[in-house]
Design an enzyme around this catalytic site. Structure first.
Site, PDB file in Angstrom:
ATOM      1  N   SER A 144       0.843  -1.194   0.000  1.00 22.31           N
ATOM      2  CA  SER A 144       0.000   0.000   0.000  1.00 22.31           C
ATOM      3  C   SER A 144       0.876   1.240   0.000  1.00 22.31           C
ATOM      4  O   SER A 144       2.014   1.215   0.498  1.00 22.31           O
ATOM      5  CB  SER A 144      -0.897   0.018   1.243  1.00 22.31           C
ATOM      6  OG  SER A 144      -1.555   1.260   1.399  1.00 22.31           O
ATOM      7  N   TYR A 158      -1.472  -1.254  10.238  1.00 19.87           N
ATOM      8  CA  TYR A 158      -1.640  -1.381   8.786  1.00 19.87           C
ATOM      9  C   TYR A 158      -0.410  -0.888   8.028  1.00 19.87           C
ATOM     10  O   TYR A 158       0.172  -1.615   7.212  1.00 19.87           O
ATOM     11  CB  TYR A 158      -2.888  -0.620   8.325  1.00 19.87           C
ATOM     12  CG  TYR A 158      -3.211  -0.860   6.870  1.00 19.87           C
ATOM     13  CD1 TYR A 158      -3.869  -2.018   6.477  1.00 19.87           C
ATOM     14  CD2 TYR A 158      -2.842   0.054   5.888  1.00 19.87           C
ATOM     15  CE1 TYR A 158      -4.155  -2.258   5.142  1.00 19.87           C
ATOM     16  CE2 TYR A 158      -3.128  -0.173   4.553  1.00 19.87           C
ATOM     17  CZ  TYR A 158      -3.786  -1.334   4.186  1.00 19.87           C
ATOM     18  OH  TYR A 158      -4.053  -1.576   2.862  1.00 19.87           O
TER      19      TYR A 158
END
Length: 270
Positions: A144, A158
């Site tokens: 990401s 995350y």
């Protein structure tokens, strides 16, 4: 006409929706047979049947929950029992845990790390030797943009997990440059999918401008091209290509201050 994947097999984790489904579509369109795995077997079977019909490939379905520490080994043993050789590994399965770090029990955070870190790393470790032996392989790790930016409040692990995925990908990319195995970390930004519905952040992120958003198809096409070219890190979209340069040129304190001011726009920080 010969397609890239004719005679080869691509494993896609988290293939029932979103980027995973789009990646399965792109690889099927290029002639790869598929192994599709996710928790929702009915959704998987529907996706597999659709891709078989559209692209004249074979899709093998394996229901699995990668939060179970034994799942990667069980999957690899199941593939071997069926005589399925994995030529392409697409580590896509993932989700987010909303809120501040201590707002969820440790068991929730541990399961998250199992899915986003331990499982993909183990699958790569178990499947890579056969790719090296045949001097052909592709490993596409879905990370990401968050892994390239300063840490944000909320969804605490995350960015950490995605950063680990990027560094891991870069290392095995270098280790396999002369072995016929291509390794790419895919770093998409905000992408239209179910992700934000699952994390409960749909209302927050819906207020973001349109140029922040990518489609799953755009991400998948960029990913396919990048791994075929053996590009170590791929950031789809011109906006995000520019955005990830900012932390490289701004002082750390300023970059973190900007992230502090923006976190509540896209994450639950409580």
């Amino acid at each position: 006409m010969t397609r890239d994947g004719d005679g080869r097999m691509a494993l896609v984790t988290g293939a029932s929706a979103g980027i995973g489904k789009a990646l399965a579509e792109v690889f099927a369109a290029n002639g790869f047979d598929l192994i599709l795995t996710a928790r929702r077997e009915n959704r998987l079977r529907a996706v597999g049947a659709e891709l078989e019909l559209r692209h004249k490939i074979k899709a093998h379905i394996f229901q699995a929950d990668l939060a179970d520490p034994i799942a990667p080994l069980n999957l690899c043993q199941a593939f071997a029992a069926r005589g399925l050789q994995v030529d392409v590994l697409i580590n896509n399965a993932g989700y987010g845990v909303p809120g501040a770090y201590t707002s969820s029990p440790w068991e929730t955070q541990a399961a998250f790390m199992q899915v986003l870190v331990h499982a993909p790393f183990e699958l790569a470790h178990r499947l890579l030797p056969a790719m090296q032996a045949q001097r052909y392989g592709r490993i596409l790790n879905v990370a990401s943009v968050a892994g390239l930016m300063p840490g944000a409040a909320g969804g605490t692990l995350y960015a950490a997990a995605k950063s680990a995925m990027i560094k891991f990908s870069q290392s095995i990319h270098l280790e396999n440059e002369d072995k016929g195995v291509h390794v790419t970390a895919l770093c998409p930004g905000f992408t239209h999918s179910e992700f934000h519905d699952v994390t409960g952040s749909r209302e927050q992120v819906s207020a973001l401008p349109g140029y922040w958003w990518l489609t799953a198809d755009q991400v998948a096409i960029a990913a396919y091209r990048a791994v075929q070219r053996n590009k170590a890190v791929e950031v789809p979209g011109l906006f995000y290509k520019a955005l990830v340069q900012l932390p490289k040129i701004l002082p750390d304190g300023l970059a973190l201050a900007i992230m502090r001011s923006q976190s509540k726009r896209f994450r639950d920080t409580d």
